[in-house]
Design an enzyme around this catalytic site. Sequence first.
Site, PDB file in Angstrom:
ATOM      1  N   HIS A   1       2.528  38.054 -10.714  1.00  0.00           N
ATOM      2  CA  HIS A   1       3.117  37.015  -9.857  1.00  0.00           C
ATOM      3  C   HIS A   1       2.166  36.632  -8.723  1.00  0.00           C
ATOM      4  O   HIS A   1       1.589  37.504  -8.080  1.00  0.00           O
ATOM      5  CB  HIS A   1       4.397  37.535  -9.197  1.00  0.00           C
ATOM      6  CG  HIS A   1       5.565  37.635 -10.109  1.00  0.00           C
ATOM      7  ND1 HIS A   1       5.705  38.622 -11.050  1.00  0.00           N
ATOM      8  CD2 HIS A   1       6.677  36.865 -10.191  1.00  0.00           C
ATOM      9  CE1 HIS A   1       6.849  38.457 -11.685  1.00  0.00           C
ATOM     10  NE2 HIS A   1       7.465  37.404 -11.183  1.00  0.00           N
TER      11      HIS A   1
ATOM     12  N   ASN B   1      -2.505  44.602 -10.682  1.00  0.00           N
ATOM     13  CA  ASN B   1      -1.139  44.138 -10.444  1.00  0.00           C
ATOM     14  C   ASN B   1      -0.226  45.233  -9.906  1.00  0.00           C
ATOM     15  O   ASN B   1       0.544  44.996  -8.971  1.00  0.00           O
ATOM     16  CB  ASN B   1      -0.559  43.567 -11.741  1.00  0.00           C
ATOM     17  CG  ASN B   1       0.804  42.947 -11.559  1.00  0.00           C
ATOM     18  OD1 ASN B   1       1.065  42.260 -10.585  1.00  0.00           O
ATOM     19  ND2 ASN B   1       1.685  43.197 -12.514  1.00  0.00           N
TER      20      ASN B   1
ATOM     21  N   GLU C   1     -12.826  30.417   0.763  1.00  0.00           N
ATOM     22  CA  GLU C   1     -13.096  28.973   0.641  1.00  0.00           C
ATOM     23  C   GLU C   1     -14.430  28.723  -0.053  1.00  0.00           C
ATOM     24  O   GLU C   1     -14.531  27.820  -0.899  1.00  0.00           O
ATOM     25  CB  GLU C   1     -13.096  28.324   2.023  1.00  0.00           C
ATOM     26  CG  GLU C   1     -11.728  28.211   2.640  1.00  0.00           C
ATOM     27  CD  GLU C   1     -11.753  27.598   4.032  1.00  0.00           C
ATOM     28  OE1 GLU C   1     -10.724  27.005   4.410  1.00  0.00           O
ATOM     29  OE2 GLU C   1     -12.786  27.695   4.741  1.00  0.00           O
TER      30      GLU C   1
ATOM     31  N   GLN D   1      -9.732  26.476  13.078  1.00  0.00           N
ATOM     32  CA  GLN D   1     -10.229  26.903  11.770  1.00  0.00           C
ATOM     33  C   GLN D   1     -11.421  27.839  11.910  1.00  0.00           C
ATOM     34  O   GLN D   1     -11.485  28.878  11.245  1.00  0.00           O
ATOM     35  CB  GLN D   1     -10.667  25.696  10.930  1.00  0.00           C
ATOM     36  CG  GLN D   1      -9.565  24.871  10.361  1.00  0.00           C
ATOM     37  CD  GLN D   1     -10.116  23.783   9.463  1.00  0.00           C
ATOM     38  OE1 GLN D   1     -10.792  24.077   8.474  1.00  0.00           O
ATOM     39  NE2 GLN D   1      -9.841  22.543   9.810  1.00  0.00           N
TER      40      GLN D   1
END
Length: 185
Positions: free
Chosen positions: A41, A72, A163, A179
């Site tokens: 998930h 997971n 990013e 930022q």
Amino acid sequence: SAADLGERRERSLFQPDKTLPSGFRQIQYYDYSGSGYDRGHMVPAADRFSDEQRMEETFLMTNIVPQTGDLNQFPWNKLESYSRGIVRSGNDTYTIAGIYGEKGRLRNKVTIPTNCWKVIVVLPRGSITITERSRIIAVDMPNIDGIQDARWETYKTTVREIEQKTGLDIFASLPQTVQDIIENQ
């Protein structure tokens, strides 16, 4: 928020996401069968226990990625539990999750990512304003076997690093000065 957590519910069945536009491939739960990968998930079901419909939405295949069991069930799960603990202690969290890289495909359909990442913004309960003092938790976890004993903190990184690896601009709507501070924490 704490209102989202609620009491444990019966596990839903994985379902294809029928809201995808026509022409998009519908991934089925059985596309993972026998692959050796968990149905991982991005938004955990436990984050939505208070509302049955919202919890069921976490079982849509558009919220699921192939994750090794070691990722997971161990560091990824531990981070999700830690985040819920933050919420239970009086804060709200905003979470952005994703993947990158490709180390293969399940049934020539589902990309197996090389990495899974999360960015968690911790804010005082009821607040929606991200500032240069906001707490940011960013992790970039390899989708590999053999990390069942790894602590999630091992995979801490910066938003800026995520990013750079994904090509995303995660906090693009914030002023550049904010930022520059929070993305480098």
